[in-house]
Design an enzyme around this catalytic site. Structure first.
Site, PDB file in Angstrom:
ATOM      1  N   LYS A 166       0.871  -1.177   0.000  1.00 17.77           N
ATOM      2  CA  LYS A 166       0.000   0.000   0.000  1.00 17.77           C
ATOM      3  C   LYS A 166       0.903   1.221   0.000  1.00 17.77           C
ATOM      4  O   LYS A 166       1.339   1.689   1.038  1.00 17.77           O
ATOM      5  CB  LYS A 166      -0.895  -0.013   1.237  1.00 17.77           C
ATOM      6  CG  LYS A 166      -2.207   0.683   1.077  1.00 17.77           C
ATOM      7  CD  LYS A 166      -2.247   2.184   1.062  1.00 17.77           C
ATOM      8  CE  LYS A 166      -1.668   3.061   2.077  1.00 17.77           C
ATOM      9  NZ  LYS A 166      -1.463   4.440   1.535  1.00 17.77           N
TER      10      LYS A 166
ATOM     11  N   GLU B 132       9.412  16.569  14.835  1.00 20.21           N
ATOM     12  CA  GLU B 132       9.906  16.383  13.470  1.00 20.21           C
ATOM     13  C   GLU B 132       9.166  17.352  12.549  1.00 20.21           C
ATOM     14  O   GLU B 132       7.942  17.306  12.454  1.00 20.21           O
ATOM     15  CB  GLU B 132       9.666  14.943  13.015  1.00 20.21           C
ATOM     16  CG  GLU B 132      10.282  14.668  11.660  1.00 20.21           C
ATOM     17  CD  GLU B 132      10.020  13.248  11.176  1.00 20.21           C
ATOM     18  OE1 GLU B 132       8.854  12.825  11.187  1.00 20.21           O
ATOM     19  OE2 GLU B 132      10.989  12.576  10.786  1.00 20.21           O
TER      20      GLU B 132
ATOM     21  N   CYS C  77      13.760  11.247   6.964  1.00 19.04           N
ATOM     22  CA  CYS C  77      13.613  10.787   8.345  1.00 19.04           C
ATOM     23  C   CYS C  77      14.932  10.889   9.105  1.00 19.04           C
ATOM     24  O   CYS C  77      14.940  11.078  10.310  1.00 19.04           O
ATOM     25  CB  CYS C  77      13.103   9.355   8.357  1.00 19.04           C
ATOM     26  SG  CYS C  77      14.053   8.261   7.281  1.00 19.04           S
TER      27      CYS C  77
ATOM     28  N   GLU D 157       9.456   1.717  10.639  1.00 18.30           N
ATOM     29  CA  GLU D 157      10.531   2.692  10.380  1.00 18.30           C
ATOM     30  C   GLU D 157       9.884   4.068  10.441  1.00 18.30           C
ATOM     31  O   GLU D 157       9.139   4.446   9.533  1.00 18.30           O
ATOM     32  CB  GLU D 157      11.141   2.456   8.992  1.00 18.30           C
ATOM     33  CG  GLU D 157      11.748   1.084   8.796  1.00 18.30           C
ATOM     34  CD  GLU D 157      13.031   0.869   9.571  1.00 18.30           C
ATOM     35  OE1 GLU D 157      13.525   1.825  10.201  1.00 18.30           O
ATOM     36  OE2 GLU D 157      13.541  -0.250   9.550  1.00 18.30           O
TER      37      GLU D 157
ATOM     38  N   GLY E 293      -4.695   5.685   3.612  1.00 18.60           N
ATOM     39  CA  GLY E 293      -4.251   4.977   4.810  1.00 18.60           C
ATOM     40  C   GLY E 293      -5.406   4.522   5.681  1.00 18.60           C
ATOM     41  O   GLY E 293      -5.394   3.417   6.223  1.00 18.60           O
TER      42      GLY E 293
HETATM   43  P1  NAD Z   1       2.270   8.822   7.096  1.00 21.70           P
HETATM   44  O1  NAD Z   1       2.476   8.087   8.357  1.00 21.70           O
HETATM   45  O2  NAD Z   1       1.229   9.846   7.031  1.00 21.70           O
HETATM   46  O3  NAD Z   1       1.938   7.812   5.895  1.00 21.70           O
HETATM   47  C1  NAD Z   1       2.753   6.715   5.566  1.00 21.70           C
HETATM   48  C2  NAD Z   1       1.907   5.657   4.908  1.00 21.70           C
HETATM   49  O4  NAD Z   1       0.973   5.152   5.860  1.00 21.70           O
HETATM   50  C3  NAD Z   1       1.082   6.171   3.731  1.00 21.70           C
HETATM   51  O5  NAD Z   1       1.025   5.170   2.738  1.00 21.70           O
HETATM   52  C4  NAD Z   1      -0.291   6.379   4.356  1.00 21.70           C
HETATM   53  O6  NAD Z   1      -1.350   6.330   3.434  1.00 21.70           O
HETATM   54  C5  NAD Z   1      -0.339   5.205   5.336  1.00 21.70           C
HETATM   55  N1  NAD Z   1      -1.289   5.375   6.447  1.00 21.70           N
HETATM   56  C6  NAD Z   1      -1.773   6.528   6.967  1.00 21.70           C
HETATM   57  N2  NAD Z   1      -2.641   6.251   7.967  1.00 21.70           N
HETATM   58  C7  NAD Z   1      -2.694   4.902   8.088  1.00 21.70           C
HETATM   59  C8  NAD Z   1      -3.390   4.016   8.964  1.00 21.70           C
HETATM   60  N3  NAD Z   1      -4.204   4.469   9.902  1.00 21.70           N
HETATM   61  N4  NAD Z   1      -3.196   2.690   8.816  1.00 21.70           N
HETATM   62  C9  NAD Z   1      -2.343   2.220   7.885  1.00 21.70           C
HETATM   63  N5  NAD Z   1      -1.667   3.005   7.024  1.00 21.70           N
HETATM   64  C10 NAD Z   1      -1.823   4.339   7.128  1.00 21.70           C
HETATM   65  O7  NAD Z   1       3.703   9.409   6.703  1.00 21.70           O
HETATM   66  P2  NAD Z   1       4.063  10.288   5.452  1.00 21.70           P
HETATM   67  O8  NAD Z   1       3.601  11.677   5.740  1.00 21.70           O
HETATM   68  O9  NAD Z   1       3.620   9.635   4.194  1.00 21.70           O
HETATM   69  O10 NAD Z   1       5.681  10.224   5.482  1.00 21.70           O
HETATM   70  C11 NAD Z   1       6.451  11.055   6.279  1.00 21.70           C
HETATM   71  C12 NAD Z   1       6.877  10.363   7.563  1.00 21.70           C
HETATM   72  O11 NAD Z   1       7.585   9.173   7.274  1.00 21.70           O
HETATM   73  C13 NAD Z   1       7.832  11.185   8.399  1.00 21.70           C
HETATM   74  O12 NAD Z   1       7.419  11.192   9.740  1.00 21.70           O
HETATM   75  C14 NAD Z   1       9.160  10.473   8.266  1.00 21.70           C
HETATM   76  O13 NAD Z   1      10.041  10.642   9.313  1.00 21.70           O
HETATM   77  C15 NAD Z   1       8.752   9.070   8.079  1.00 21.70           C
HETATM   78  N6  NAD Z   1       9.800   8.305   7.377  1.00 21.70           N
HETATM   79  C16 NAD Z   1      10.536   7.384   8.087  1.00 21.70           C
HETATM   80  C17 NAD Z   1      11.542   6.684   7.460  1.00 21.70           C
HETATM   81  C18 NAD Z   1      12.365   5.653   8.201  1.00 21.70           C
HETATM   82  O14 NAD Z   1      12.949   4.801   7.568  1.00 21.70           O
HETATM   83  N7  NAD Z   1      12.425   5.694   9.509  1.00 21.70           N
HETATM   84  C19 NAD Z   1      11.817   6.906   6.128  1.00 21.70           C
HETATM   85  C20 NAD Z   1      11.064   7.848   5.441  1.00 21.70           C
HETATM   86  C21 NAD Z   1      10.042   8.531   6.084  1.00 21.70           C
END
Ligand code: NAD
Length: 471
Positions: free
Chosen positions: A169, A378, A278, A244, A202
Site C-alpha cells: 500500500k 519532526e 527521516c 521505520e 491509509g
Molecule cells: P504517514 O504516516 O502519514 O503515511 C505513511 C503511509 O501510511 C502512507 O502510505 C499512508 O497512506 C499510510 N497510512 C496513513 N494512515 C494509516 C493508517 N491508519 N493505517 C495504515 N496506514 C496508514 O507518513 P508520510 O507523511 O507519508 O511520510 C512522512 C513520515 O515518514 C515522516 O514522519 C518520516 O520521518 C517518516 N519516514 C521514516 C523513514 C524511516 O525509515 N524511519 C523513512 C522515510 C520517512
C-alpha cells in the site's frame, strides 16, 4: 495529464472497486498533473486473498528460485531508471542530487537483498536442535511518499527473499512512481498473487491491511503517529511489525572539529531530500566556546543554499511535496520565532524568485534550547536549529534528550574521540565524519523512531519466525 486507473492484484492490472479519484500535483508549480483512481477496503481484501492463495507455493520455493526472481526484478526496475528519474522530479520535486539517487536506489536495494539472500542460512544448529527459519505468511508493506520506489522495492525484496507474499500500500501522493515500479515488477514475471499493489488511503486500505487476520506481518515506513496506530491494530492479531518512523537527529560538532569540513557536512545532513528525510540532522549541537564562529559559518552556508526549481542544476532544496507539508513548515518557522529562537537564515514565506510552487526558505535558528517545539518535533522540512552545549557530557545528554533515535552525526578532529562519543548516542545509526550510507548494514530506529531493522540478513529475518526442531 496522467490518468492511473488500475491497481495490481493477482498478477494483473485491474480496475479497482474503489471509485475515488485523487489529484496528483507537480509541487514545483502547484498544478494538477493527473489523477489516480484509489483502491478501497474491498480491493485491499482482494489483494490479501490473492497473496494468501499464493503463499503456500511461494513459501516452499528454493533459494535459487527466489534469487532468480529477485534478479529479474532487479533488471526490470533498473531498466526503468530514466522513467523513474522523470517521475521523481515531476511528481515529487526532487532536485538533481536527490533524483539521481531516487532513480537508482530501487534497483540497488534489490541487489542488496539478493546478496543477503545468497548468504542467508535458513537452517542452523543450536545444541541438539535444528532451527528452521520459517516465512511468516502474507506481509503488508505500507510506504510513504518521500522515497516511494525505494521503499516498495526494499520491503518487497526482503519479504520475497524470506518466502512471504505481499500486499503493498504505497502513498496515494506517489502514484506516478508506483505505476512505473508496478509495470517493472510485472515484467519480472513472478507467479500471480506473490505481490499485489493497491494504492489507496491509509484510513481505508492501510487500516484493512493492518487489522486483517490473514496478514501475518506489517512492514511500515512513515510517521510515528501512524506507526502507533498500526501497532495498536496489530496487537489484536499479534501481527508482527517492523516500523521505520520519524526522527529528530542530532549533528554533534565537537570542540576540535575543523569548521571547513564540519559545516558542509552538517548542512548536507540537515537539508538532504529537501529536509523531507527521516534521518535529517536537524539539531546542530555546537560548543559554547565556538558558538559565534559556527553560527556565522552555518548562516552563510544556509543562506547560499539554492531553493527552487528542481530542474535547475544549482537547486539543492526542492519544493515541499504538498501544500499541507508547505503549511506545516511555515507553521514551525513561525513557532520558532514565537518560542524566542533567533533567525540566522531563511524565515517564513517563499524564496525570492519563486512563485506558485511549494517552495520554502532553508531556515536556520540559533539560541534554541532542546525543550522548544522546533527542537523536539519532526518538522520534515529544511529548518535547522543550532543548540549550544558547555561540555562533551552535556552534548551527549542533549543529543539523547529526544523521543527519537534514528540517526546521528558526530563531527570532530580526533576520530577516536568522535567514535567514543558516537558509542554513547542512542540511535540506530551513528555516522562519524561521514555521510556515507551502507546498504548492507541494519537500518532502523531506537525509541519512537521504530521497531526492528531492515536490510541485510536482519531485514530478511524480520519476515520469518525461528522454528526449533528436536529429535
Ligand atoms: P504517514 O504516516 O502519514 O503515511 C505513511 C503511509 O501510511 C502512507 O502510505 C499512508 O497512506 C499510510 N497510512 C496513513 N494512515 C494509516 C493508517 N491508519 N493505517 C495504515 N496506514 C496508514 O507518513 P508520510 O507523511 O507519508 O511520510 C512522512 C513520515 O515518514 C515522516 O514522519 C518520516 O520521518 C517518516 N519516514 C521514516 C523513514 C524511516 O525509515 N524511519 C523513512 C522515510 C520517512
Amino acid at each position: 495529464m496522467h490518468h492511473i486507473e488500475q491497481v495490481y492484484i493477482n498478477g494483473e492490472f485491474v480496475t479497482p472497486h474503489g471509485t475515488e479519484r485523487f489529484d496528483l500535483y507537480n509541487p514545483a508549480t502547484a498544478r494538477v498533473i493527473g489523477q489516480v483512481r484509489l483502491a478501497d477496503a474491498v480491493d485491499g481484501e482482494r489483494a490479501i486473498a490473492a497473496a494468501s492463495a499464493a503463499f503456500p507455493a511461494w513459501s516452499k520455493t528454493t533459494k535459487q528460485v527466489r534469487i532468480a526472481a529477485l534478479q529479474r526484478m532487479h533488471a526490470a526496475v533498473a531498466a526503468r531508471h530514466d522513467d523513474l528519474l522523470e517521475a521523481v522530479v515531476e511528481e515529487y520535486g526532487a532536485p538533481a542530487s536527490r533524483s539521481a539517487w531516487m532513480a537508482s536506489y530501487p534497483a540497488e536495494v534489490i541487489a542488496q537483498a539478493i546478496e543477503a539472500l545468497e548468504a542467508f542460512e535458513f537452517t542452523t544448529v543450536a545444541g541438539a536442535a535444528r532451527v528452521e527459519m520459517t516465512p511468516l505468511g502474507v506481509a503488508g508493506l505500507i510506504t510513504p511518499w518521500n522515497s516511494d520506489a525505494g521503499f516498495i522495492c526494499g520491503k518487497l525484496a526482503a519479504a520475497l527473499a524470506a518466502g512471504c507474499t505481499a500486499v503493498i500500500k504505497p502513498s496515494e501522493m506517489s502514484a506516478l512512481q508506483t505505476q512505473i515500479v508496478t509495470e517493472a515488477l510485472h515484467a519480472a514475471d513472478l507467479p500471480p498473487g506473490v505481490f499485489n499493489i493497491v494504492t489507496g488511503r491509509g484510513d481505508t486500505v492501510g487500516e484493512t491491511i493492518s487489522r486483517h487476520p490473514h496478514v501475518a506481518k506489517i512492514s511500515f515506513t512513515g510517521s510515528t503517529r501512524t506507526g502507533k496506530a498500526i501497532l495498536r491494530n496489530a496487537a489484536e492479531n499479534f501481527t508482527r511489525v517492523t516500523l521505520e518512523l520519524g526522527g529528530k537527529s542530532p549533528t554533534l560538532i565537537l570542540e576540535d572539529a575543523d569548521i571547513r569540513q564540519a559545516v558542509p557536512l552538517a548542512i548536507q545532513a540537515g537539508l538532504m531530500n529537501s529536509g523531507q528525510a527521516c534521518v535529517a540532522g536537524t539539531r546542530i549541537l555546537v560548543p559554547q566556546s565556538r558558538k559565534t564562529e559556527f553560527e556565522q559559518a552555518l548562516a552563510q552556508a544556509v543562506a547560499a543554499v539554492v531553493s527552487g526549481d528542481p530542474r535547475d542544476a544549482k537547486t539543492v532544496v526542492g519544493p515541499m511535496v504538498s501544500e499541507k507539508q508547505w503549511q506545516r513548515v511555515q507553521g514551525y518557522i513561525q513557532k520558532g520565532l514565537v518560542e524566542g529562537a533567533r533567525l540566522l537564515a531563511g524565515g517564513v514565506g517563499r524564496p525570492e524568485g519563486t512563485r506558485d510552487g511549494w517552495f520554502v526558505r532553508p531556515t536556520l535558528f540559533t539560541d534554541v534550547h532542546n525543550q522548544m517545539a522546533i527542537a523536539r518535533e519532526e518538522i520534515f522540512g529544511p529548518v535547522l536549529c543550532v543548540i549550544a552545549y558547555r561540555d562533551e557530557a552535556e552534548a551527549i545528554a542533549i543529543a539523547n534528550d529526544t523521543d527519537y533515535g534514528l540517526s546521528a552525526l558526530v563531527l570532530g578532529g580526533d576520530s577516536g574521540r568522535a567514535r567514543r562519543v558516537a558509542q554513547q548516542i542512542q540511535a540506530g545509526r551513528v555516522l562519524v565524519n561521514t555521510l556515507t550510507h551502507e546498504l548492507k548494514a541494519p537500518f532502523g530506529g531506537f525509541k519512537h523512531s521504530g521497531v526492528g531493522r531492515e536490510m541485510g540478513a536482519w531485514g530478511i529475518s524480520a519476515f520469518m519466525e525461528p522454528k526449533t526442531i528436536l529429535g
